[in-house]
Motif scaffolding. Structure first.
Motif, PDB file in Angstrom:
ATOM      1  N   GLY A 134      -9.301   6.220   1.987  1.00 13.20           N
ATOM      2  CA  GLY A 134      -8.292   6.289   2.551  1.00 13.20           C
ATOM      3  C   GLY A 134      -8.210   7.486   3.763  1.00 13.20           C
ATOM      4  O   GLY A 134      -9.146   8.440   3.555  1.00 13.20           O
ATOM      5  N   LEU A 162       2.076   2.051  -3.444  1.00 10.46           N
ATOM      6  CA  LEU A 162       0.859   2.732  -4.624  1.00 10.46           C
ATOM      7  C   LEU A 162       0.833   4.163  -3.909  1.00 10.46           C
ATOM      8  O   LEU A 162       0.746   5.076  -4.967  1.00 10.46           O
ATOM      9  CB  LEU A 162      -0.276   2.002  -4.255  1.00 10.46           C
ATOM     10  N   ARG A 163       0.611   4.386  -2.712  1.00  6.25           N
ATOM     11  CA  ARG A 163       0.728   5.540  -2.097  1.00  6.25           C
ATOM     12  C   ARG A 163       1.730   6.675  -2.742  1.00  6.25           C
ATOM     13  O   ARG A 163       1.558   7.806  -3.102  1.00  6.25           O
ATOM     14  CB  ARG A 163       0.539   5.931  -0.544  1.00  6.25           C
ATOM     15  N   TRP A 220      -9.935   3.240  -2.735  1.00  6.11           N
ATOM     16  CA  TRP A 220      -9.264   1.975  -3.027  1.00  6.11           C
ATOM     17  C   TRP A 220     -10.421   1.056  -3.331  1.00  6.11           C
ATOM     18  O   TRP A 220     -11.281   0.777  -2.826  1.00  6.11           O
ATOM     19  CB  TRP A 220      -8.573   1.092  -2.172  1.00  6.11           C
ATOM     20  N   PHE A 279      -6.849   2.827   5.761  1.00  4.42           N
ATOM     21  CA  PHE A 279      -7.894   2.594   4.929  1.00  4.42           C
ATOM     22  C   PHE A 279      -9.525   2.278   5.727  1.00  4.42           C
ATOM     23  O   PHE A 279      -9.241   1.258   6.552  1.00  4.42           O
ATOM     24  CB  PHE A 279      -7.890   1.762   3.550  1.00  4.42           C
ATOM     25  N   TYR A 326      -6.154   1.523  -7.044  1.00  2.00           N
ATOM     26  CA  TYR A 326      -6.024   2.696  -5.973  1.00  2.00           C
ATOM     27  C   TYR A 326      -6.250   3.797  -6.934  1.00  2.00           C
ATOM     28  O   TYR A 326      -5.961   4.018  -8.248  1.00  2.00           O
ATOM     29  CB  TYR A 326      -4.542   2.531  -5.384  1.00  2.00           C
ATOM     30  N   VAL A 330      -5.676  -3.697   1.950  1.00  7.85           N
ATOM     31  CA  VAL A 330      -5.293  -2.511   1.469  1.00  7.85           C
ATOM     32  C   VAL A 330      -4.112  -1.907   2.509  1.00  7.85           C
ATOM     33  O   VAL A 330      -3.606  -0.840   2.424  1.00  7.85           O
ATOM     34  CB  VAL A 330      -6.554  -1.529   1.810  1.00  7.85           C
ATOM     35  N   GLU A 381      -8.753   9.981  -2.031  1.00  9.48           N
ATOM     36  CA  GLU A 381      -8.139   8.869  -2.166  1.00  9.48           C
ATOM     37  C   GLU A 381      -9.101   7.540  -1.737  1.00  9.48           C
ATOM     38  O   GLU A 381      -9.601   7.487  -0.890  1.00  9.48           O
ATOM     39  CB  GLU A 381      -6.953   9.016  -1.033  1.00  9.48           C
ATOM     40  N   THR A 384       0.790  -1.344  -0.073  1.00  8.24           N
ATOM     41  CA  THR A 384       0.096  -0.141   0.076  1.00  8.24           C
ATOM     42  C   THR A 384       0.817   1.256  -0.097  1.00  8.24           C
ATOM     43  O   THR A 384       0.389   2.132  -0.656  1.00  8.24           O
ATOM     44  CB  THR A 384      -1.176  -0.189   1.310  1.00  8.24           C
ATOM     45  N   ARG A 406      -5.758  -7.077  -6.235  1.00 12.64           N
ATOM     46  CA  ARG A 406      -6.043  -6.165  -5.178  1.00 12.64           C
ATOM     47  C   ARG A 406      -7.002  -4.933  -5.449  1.00 12.64           C
ATOM     48  O   ARG A 406      -7.533  -4.428  -4.876  1.00 12.64           O
ATOM     49  CB  ARG A 406      -4.763  -5.476  -4.665  1.00 12.64           C
TER      50      ARG A 406
END
Length: 163
Positions: free
Chosen positions: A154, A10-11, A62, A143, A35, A139, A60, A7, A32
């Motif tokens: 998020g 990806l952030r 997911w 989240f 995002y 996630v 934000e 996670t 998954r």
């Protein structure tokens, strides 16, 4: 072992993309899901002819992948997911529904061997969303699942990843 981004990865990728000038970032994360992160309203206004609602600013989210009983092939699944997200965007849909449509198209695509024959009409895709079961996307921290939306918000949702 299957390579899977954390996670935090990806952030980080979304944060860097937004810092470099992107207005909307959607990262397909395989099983998954997707995002999603966006910039503030000023950058979204600068998208030119594409008009998005204020609900897109500083988001934000997911979107979990939807469950598929039997997978035939992943060929084209990510591409079709992004195409579905963009279709929702161009049709003026809220980000949540655009992401759900993306996950639905990806799931349908997984059921066939080729990259296109699993894609349903837009109307069939959107109508199928309420019956779909989201998978656990793992996630990570920060989240919270929103059952009514079938996705995760998020802790940066509404605040954004960049100032």
């Amino acid at each position: 072992p299957v390579l899977s981004y954390r996670t935090e990865d990806l952030r980080f990728l979304a944060h860097e993309s937004l810092k470099l000038g992107a207005a909307i970032v959607v990262l397909k994360a395989g099983a998954r899901g997707l995002y999603f992160a966006t910039a503030g309203p000023e950058r979204l206004k600068a998208l030119g002819r594409l008009k998005v609602s204020k609900d897109f600013a500083r988001r934000e989210l997911w979107q979990p992948a939807f469950e598929v009983k039997e997978i035939a092939s992943a060929t084209g699944s990510g591409d079709n997911a992004i195409a579905a997200f963009l279709t929702g965007l161009l049709r003026g849909m809220q980000p949540e529904l655009s992401l759900q449509a993306a996950a639905a198209v990806a799931a349908d695509n997984l059921r066939v061997l080729d990259a296109t024959s699993g894609v349903r009409s837009w109307e069939e895709t959107v109508q199928s969303i309420p019956q779909r079961k989201p998978m656990d996307p793992r996630v990570g921290e920060g989240f919270k699942y929103e059952d009514s939306l079938k996705l995760y918000k998020g802790d940066k949702d509404g605040k954004g990843l960049v100032p």
